[in-house]
Design a protein around this motif. Structure first.
Motif, PDB file in Angstrom:
ATOM      1  N   ASN A  43      47.115  65.180 -20.619  1.00  0.00           N
ATOM      2  CA  ASN A  43      46.046  64.575 -20.040  1.00  0.00           C
ATOM      3  C   ASN A  43      44.758  64.756 -20.153  1.00  0.00           C
TER       4      ASN A  43
ATOM      5  N   TYR B 233      35.305  62.942 -15.604  1.00  0.00           N
ATOM      6  CA  TYR B 233      35.591  64.005 -14.400  1.00  0.00           C
ATOM      7  C   TYR B 233      35.542  65.294 -14.846  1.00  0.00           C
TER       8      TYR B 233
ATOM      9  N   ASP C 271      40.655  59.166 -12.913  1.00  0.00           N
ATOM     10  CA  ASP C 271      41.005  60.781 -13.133  1.00  0.00           C
ATOM     11  C   ASP C 271      42.362  60.893 -13.321  1.00  0.00           C
ATOM     12  N   SER C 272      42.757  61.212 -14.604  1.00  0.00           N
ATOM     13  CA  SER C 272      44.079  61.381 -14.846  1.00  0.00           C
ATOM     14  C   SER C 272      44.862  62.646 -13.957  1.00  0.00           C
ATOM     15  N   ASP C 273      44.131  63.484 -13.887  1.00  0.00           N
ATOM     16  CA  ASP C 273      44.583  64.620 -12.886  1.00  0.00           C
ATOM     17  C   ASP C 273      44.557  64.356 -11.378  1.00  0.00           C
TER      18      ASP C 273
ATOM     19  N   ALA D 131      42.179  65.031  -9.543  1.00  0.00           N
ATOM     20  CA  ALA D 131      41.807  66.152  -8.919  1.00  0.00           C
ATOM     21  C   ALA D 131      41.463  66.040  -7.426  1.00  0.00           C
TER      22      ALA D 131
ATOM     23  N   ARG E 210      44.252  65.041  -4.819  1.00  0.00           N
ATOM     24  CA  ARG E 210      45.260  65.968  -4.742  1.00  0.00           C
ATOM     25  C   ARG E 210      44.457  67.265  -3.783  1.00  0.00           C
TER      26      ARG E 210
ATOM     27  N   PRO F 147      49.708  60.126 -19.073  1.00  0.00           N
ATOM     28  CA  PRO F 147      48.475  60.124 -18.431  1.00  0.00           C
ATOM     29  C   PRO F 147      48.068  58.968 -17.727  1.00  0.00           C
ATOM     30  N   TRP F 148      46.940  58.909 -16.537  1.00  0.00           N
ATOM     31  CA  TRP F 148      46.542  57.741 -15.679  1.00  0.00           C
ATOM     32  C   TRP F 148      47.594  57.135 -15.042  1.00  0.00           C
TER      33      TRP F 148
END
Lengths: 359, 359
Positions: free
Chosen positions: A4, A12, B57-59, B61, B64, B242-243
């Motif tokens: 990712n 970010y 934000d792919s994660d 963050a 989560r 991703p994403w």
């Protein structure tokens, strides 16, 4: 979450790493239309917000109808996805590819998707001294030993565009060898006449990918699509999970394609600004920009005193993100910048002039 | 697009088939919180609309982090997805399941996802005469010959809730046999104390699924998540594209979990209204409703003169959608209705009273 972080647009992570506020970052690392989202689309999003309490149409029927009308193809030949990247991962998995040919450098998700689907990858090196062009002889040889070929046109990160007639020749060559071509045209909007999307429905082994992300400036919504002939569509649709595309992306997609003025302005703005950036970058001692047919420019650092990691760091500390291209399997001398609005392009050019005056 | 039509909430197809306007349909077929989307979330969506021009934000963050805080678990133990259904399809594929145990009746995507991932499916019939309960002895026997078990708690479409201590016992039994349990808790919000999500990180073979779709009334945005121990998370994350989650879903998810008043109101409203519906349905000659621990009720038609297809048609012509349960592998005598607001519930009850007075 290894994969990712290898992409542009990760404001970010940059914000966390360089202690910046996300909104103050000047992001040249992601290739989004500098005009931003169309006003008509923005209004449609506002109007459709109340509908998030309903399930989206799992078939995206109205959206596929709008896409079909835009490209003069049958909506039945279209599949929409949660961004083009979702489709890139979906295709080799559904077609059970065994060996995939991928040019180098190109968008990294082709490799990631192929490996994730269990396929082996064969690489076709594009040579810098030919401006990263495809060598026909080497390509035909390589096609003999694979069953799928990812081709990005214009290519990311080089910006090079193959004319339609060359791609048709490649498609013929692939068809003879039973190779499926996944032709990623997510950056072709500035050269629509070179697109093969309307032809895809008639060619046996061709899948054409497009996205709303870049040209219509809505990467946050996730919306991409593919077109192919009925047999391929049938195989790809066979076990497609329901509700891949959220309802706001569907609404935005429909309005985007009807906003002819925005489309026209986006094309002419990027063409003009891309020319300006290329000319100004060429004047900076130590930089070699490559001519581009789309909304980003690949640049080589000629000066030995600085590599891309160092340049990235200097600019990031000033709140400017560029795309470090080393994970495109290029040397540590390449970066990519998106074409943005004139004032922002000027700010980047000034910073680059100052930096390269020192090295 | 075969699979896509086997779900509730398809107001688009119903509108086409019965010549209705989408907005005039009274949809009892999809299980969405009757209070609609929280005002705070709606405002946050408006405020975040401008950010669709940036990559998400792919994660995920921050999202989560918010989920982790809500359930008192580490954000590293959470994966978010494009709706829980995306994760349901992702899990058996990533864990390369060979044989999956699925109760009958239950949510149809477990079967679809297992077959799509190449696994074989073994079915465990839940018996009507025990109120569709899980038979412990039959379950333990069936677990011996599989490597994955999908368990929906409360179960869709029966509404039956297994208490936490029973699920822990099942998880122990599965762990001894090396079976991964995918515990789908997307309807457990009304009985949060029975959830195993905070325990998932400590149990070796348990994956707990949750969604924002139902309780927070945002199916149009697509947002689900899972929690599991670090080893399972590592395997699941290995090649995640991703994403996966759009930026508006991320923003909405964060705000939803902080809206304590909305959460409290949603729970008490549905409990009260579910009791009302159950009581009133029981009074209708010809109908047998099953007690439910969530925001929908399974109903059996006892009267021989009418089956569910006929009932569906009569109601659809009046603009009311119920969920025909025959594709849950139930007989043609079962339907499911969502708990809605009092006036809408009354309208449905009136229609049902009139229909069953005739048959």
């Amino acid at each position: 979450m290894g994969l990712n972080n290898n992409h542009g647009g990760n404001i970010y992570e940059a914000a966390r790493k360089y202690c910046l506020r996300e909104e103050e970052i000047l992001d040249f690392s992601s290739n989004i239309n500098p005009l931003g989202i169309s006003n008509k689309v923005f209004r449609a999003l506002k109007d459709n917000l109340k509908d998030v309490v309903k399930y989206p149409d799992s078939d995206s029927a109205k959206l596929r109808e709008a896409i079909g009308k835009y490209h003069s193809i049958n909506p039945e030949n279209i599949i929409v996805g949660n961004g083009a990247t979702e489709l890139i991962h979906y295709i080799p998995r559904m077609l059970i590819s065994k060996k995939v040919l991928i040019p180098v450098p190109t968008f990294s998700e082709y490799e990631a998707a192929s490996i994730a689907s269990g396929a082996k990858v064969k690489y076709l090196r594009l040579k810098e001294d030919s401006g990263f062009g495809l060598d026909e002889k080497a390509l035909n040889k390589a096609l003999n030993s694979v069953d799928m070929f990812f081709l990005c046109n214009p290519n990311n990160p080089t910006g090079q565009l193959l004319p339609k007639k060359s791609v048709i020749k490649i498609a013929d060559s692939a068809e003879k060898r039973g190779v499926v071509i996944v032709l990623d045209e997510v950056f072709i909007d500035y050269n629509e006449k070179e697109s093969l999307i309307s032809d895809a429905v008639k060619i046996k082994n061709l899948i054409v990918l497009r996205a709303f992300t870049k040209f219509f400036a809505m990467p946050g919504l996730r919306l991409g699509y593919l077109a192919a002939n009925s047999l391929l569509i049938k195989r790809l649709n066979e076990r497609r999970p329901p509700w891949p595309v959220n309802s706001l992306a569907q609404a935005a997609g429909i309005i985007s394609l009807s906003d002819k003025a925005y489309i026209k302005d986006g094309i002419s703005y990027v063409k003009k600004e891309s020319g300006f950036l290329l000319k100004e970058l060429s004047k900076i001692d130590g930089l070699l920009p490559f001519p581009s047919s789309t909304n980003f420019i690949l640049v080589k650092i000629k000066n030995d005193g600085i590599n891309v990691k160092k340049l990235y760091n200097i600019l990031a500390k000033k709140g400017i993100l560029i795309r470090d291209c080393s994970n495109f399997a290029l040397s540590e001398r390449f970066f990519r910048i998106a074409v943005k609005k004139r004032d922002k392009n000027k700010r980047l050019l000034n910073e680059l002039r100052n930096i390269f005056a020192e090295y």
